[in-house]
Scaffold this motif. Sequence first.
Motif, PDB file in Angstrom:
ATOM      1  N   LYS A 245       0.846  -1.178   0.000  1.00 23.23           N
ATOM      2  CA  LYS A 245       0.000   0.000   0.000  1.00 23.23           C
ATOM      3  C   LYS A 245       0.891   1.241   0.000  1.00 23.23           C
ATOM      4  O   LYS A 245       1.795   1.337   0.817  1.00 23.23           O
ATOM      5  CB  LYS A 245      -0.903  -0.040   1.234  1.00 23.23           C
ATOM      6  N   PRO A 246       0.649   2.180  -0.884  1.00 27.82           N
ATOM      7  CA  PRO A 246       1.482   3.399  -0.946  1.00 27.82           C
ATOM      8  C   PRO A 246       1.398   4.222   0.344  1.00 27.82           C
ATOM      9  O   PRO A 246       0.355   4.269   0.988  1.00 27.82           O
ATOM     10  CB  PRO A 246       0.878   4.182  -2.105  1.00 27.82           C
ATOM     11  N   VAL A 247       2.510   4.850   0.692  1.00 28.72           N
ATOM     12  CA  VAL A 247       2.564   5.684   1.900  1.00 28.72           C
ATOM     13  C   VAL A 247       2.960   7.101   1.503  1.00 28.72           C
ATOM     14  O   VAL A 247       4.011   7.318   0.912  1.00 28.72           O
ATOM     15  CB  VAL A 247       3.575   5.113   2.929  1.00 28.72           C
TER      16      VAL A 247
ATOM     17  N   GLY B 150       2.722   7.369  -3.035  1.00 25.20           N
ATOM     18  CA  GLY B 150       3.935   6.775  -2.490  1.00 25.20           C
ATOM     19  C   GLY B 150       5.120   6.861  -3.420  1.00 25.20           C
ATOM     20  O   GLY B 150       6.120   6.187  -3.231  1.00 25.20           O
TER      21      GLY B 150
ATOM     22  N   ASP C 240      10.009  -1.110   0.524  1.00 21.78           N
ATOM     23  CA  ASP C 240       8.925  -1.442   1.443  1.00 21.78           C
ATOM     24  C   ASP C 240       9.183  -0.884   2.835  1.00 21.78           C
ATOM     25  O   ASP C 240      10.275  -1.033   3.372  1.00 21.78           O
ATOM     26  CB  ASP C 240       8.767  -2.960   1.547  1.00 21.78           C
TER      27      ASP C 240
END
Length: 90
Positions: A1-3, A25, A67
């Motif tokens: 999931k993009p941050v 992200g 990651d």
Amino acid sequence: KPVQGVTISIASKDKVEKVTTDAFGQFIIPKLPAGEITIVLEKKGYKTYRKEKIVVKEGVPVKLKLDLSFEKKQPEDSNLFHPLLRMMES
């Protein structure tokens, strides 16, 4: 999931560049000198991620998948007595 909002530090032999990830992200560093770089990702609530010895070649884009993982919350005082924990140990 993009941050979103991750601080990315890119260190080469001569300088350090910093950028922040967007809502997807992603981030872009427009121009890096050829040679080895180190990338560090930092965001509150996440473990710091560090990748060293990434080779940048003149005119070749570098694509990396990086990651992040959540930091594990540590109890502020591990010697604190808690009855439920005590019962579980028995």
